[in-house]
Design an enzyme around this catalytic site. Structure first.
Site: not given
Length: 502
Positions: A266, A340
């Protein structure tokens, strides 16, 4: 914080010995003439225009005649709805933040306060005075220690009061663990917090480590954890409040205790906020803390896959293919779509409980923040009845969500040339495609997904966890317990009757 529910007439409220008195005053005039110091003060303030109508309008008084409390604050509560009560109490406590106010009288007897209003008042008291101090010794701890909630009739609102107190316990537990820096909230520490909850009545906690997770075949979960020196933990919690053999509600919380993005790292700005990426896990822990207090007649299972997502030499790489517990293979196109990957194995594990329903809760996508902001959580479900029940619970608890679509066409972008699926699609509809990924592992389960990326925490000057969606989850469980009781499935001797109307 200690809460006490007490029957207080307006006359008795004026004689209450507290450091301050917060009186909620409806906009509508009283239906009959009344006497006493409190009524005289409200009437005089209204007639002279010092207490204007409108939610949260207020008038502060110091040592008014006829009152034992030195500080008396009148705050307008509009129509007396739960929403108005929450706004009024929040505004009132903002004006009563003096360190000398340790005991507060909260008067709700000037209007017809129902269960929802009383619960909202209790929650607002806690939210408005919450202070995080665990890693900040210089922070001032909450000054307010005791709140006496005065109502017309205790019996009529006991259920709402009890639910409010349980929510305070649950929400503050969730806030505490979400607010902690990642080095003070590792997967191991999170597991220890769950173990401590397991000592409470009706709760049992098991914690699985790397070897046990590997034996289960959770290749997707293990892939995310590979890049960190912190060992993964798979937390399995049981709350047994319902009839033996009654199908449980399964809550699955994303427990990424810090998310760097992995190899797909990130950008640096605001990366510190990725300690909040275990907001789903915190909400499951908080819900179990509330269940221990409220003891509703329902069985609940909590599943928390927890690890860090770090970029070291062993970290999973973009393009790697892993095999999930379900046997389906996944091409990891972006290592920053890791939530996920741990949830999918937990959803497969959830099937063994033959659940009444499965709800996963995750700070999953920035796309959901763009779609819904910080007001409503994203709701996805394959079942209309489950979606409606969660939506209704959110509205009741003032913890709202909004249903999003799950059209099959949204899954087209997840196709892969090298695995059964990729873990990401394009940027368009990112919250939906993430939900479509999870749907592949929910199989035939009665499943719902809550994307709380926009609602689990606040940024800026108010940076910190919100504790959401603990209120929504607890209300959903209360509603289901009530439905089971009505169907004759409640456990004998349970508190189902007490909590059903909260």
């Amino acid at each position: 914080m200690d809460f006490e529910l007490k029957s207080l007439s307006p006359t008795q409220a004026a004689q209450l010995t507290t450091d301050a008195l917060l009186v909620l005053v409806p906009d509508a005039k009283a239906g009959k003439a009344a006497s006493g110091a409190l009524h005289e003060l409200v009437t005089s303030a209204t007639e002279h225009g010092d207490l204007e109508p409108g939610v949260a309008k207020q008038l502060a008084c110091y040592r008014p005649a006829g009152f034992k409390a030195a500080r008396v604050l009148l705050v307008r509560v509009g129509d007396g709805s739960a929403v108005s009560v929450r706004k009024a109490v929040t505004a009132g406590l903002g004006a009563l933040k003096q360190p000398g106010v340790k005991k507060l009288g909260l008067v709700l007897s000037l209007f017809d306060a129902g269960n929802d209003a009383v619960r909202a008042a209790v929650q607002a008291c806690a939210d408005a005075t919450y202070a995080y101090t665990t890693t900040k010794p210089s922070a001032k701890a909450r000054a307010l220690q005791q709140v006496v909630v005065g109502v017309a009739q205790v019996a009529a609102v006991r259920a709402g009061f009890d639910t409010g107190r349980a929510l305070v316990t649950g929400v503050e537990f969730a806030k505490e663990w979400a607010n902690r820096p990642a080095n003070h909230a590792t997967p191991t520490m999170l597991a220890e917090a769950a173990r401590k909850l397991g000592r409470k009545p009706g709760i049992k906690t098991d914690v699985l480590g790397p070897r046990q997770v590997e034996a289960l075949g959770m290749g997707s979960f293990m892939a995310v954890a590979k890049g960190s020196v912190e060992p993964l933990r798979f937390i399995v919690m049981h709350y047994n409040g319902g009839a033996k053999g009654s199908a449980p509600v399964v809550l699955v919380g994303k427990g990424i205790t810090f998310d760097t993005g992995g190899i797909s790292i990130k950008p640096a700005p605001e990366m510190d906020e990725m300690k909040f990426d275990m907001g789903g896990a915190a909400s499951v822990l908080g819900t179990f803390a509330a269940l221990a207090e409220l003891q509703p007649a329902i069985n609940v299972v909590g599943l928390i896959p927890s690890c860090e997502n770090m970029p070291d030499g062993q970290a999973v790489k973009p393009g790697d293919v892993v095999t999930s517990m379900s046997g389906q293979t996944i091409e990891i196109l972006n290592t920053d779509a890791e939530g996920r990957l741990i949830l999918c194995d937990a959803l497969t594990y959830a099937a063994r409980f033959k659940p009444h329903s499965v709800v996963d809760i995750a700070t999953l996508t920035g796309a959901c923040v763009i779609a819904l902001g910080g007001v409503r959580s994203g709701l996805f479900s394959t079942r209309d009845d489950l979606a409606q029940a969660l939506h209704k619970a959110g509205e009741t608890a003032q913890d709202p969500c909004w249903r999003m679509p799950l059209d099959d066409e949204y899954a087209e972008g997840l196709k892969s040339n090298f695995a059964d699926m990729g873990n990401v699609a394009g940027r368009a509809g990112g919250a939906i495609t993430a939900a479509k990924f999870l749907q592949k592992f929910a199989a035939e389960l009665p499943w719902a997904h809550l994307d709380i990326a926009g609602t689990a925490w606040k940024s800026g000057a108010a940076k910190g966890s919100t504790g959401r969606p603990v209120p929504l989850l607890l209300q959903y469980l209360i509603d289901q317990a009530a439905a089971m009781a009505a169907a004759g499935q409640a456990k004998p001797g349970s508190k189902a009757r007490k909590t059903a109307k909260a």
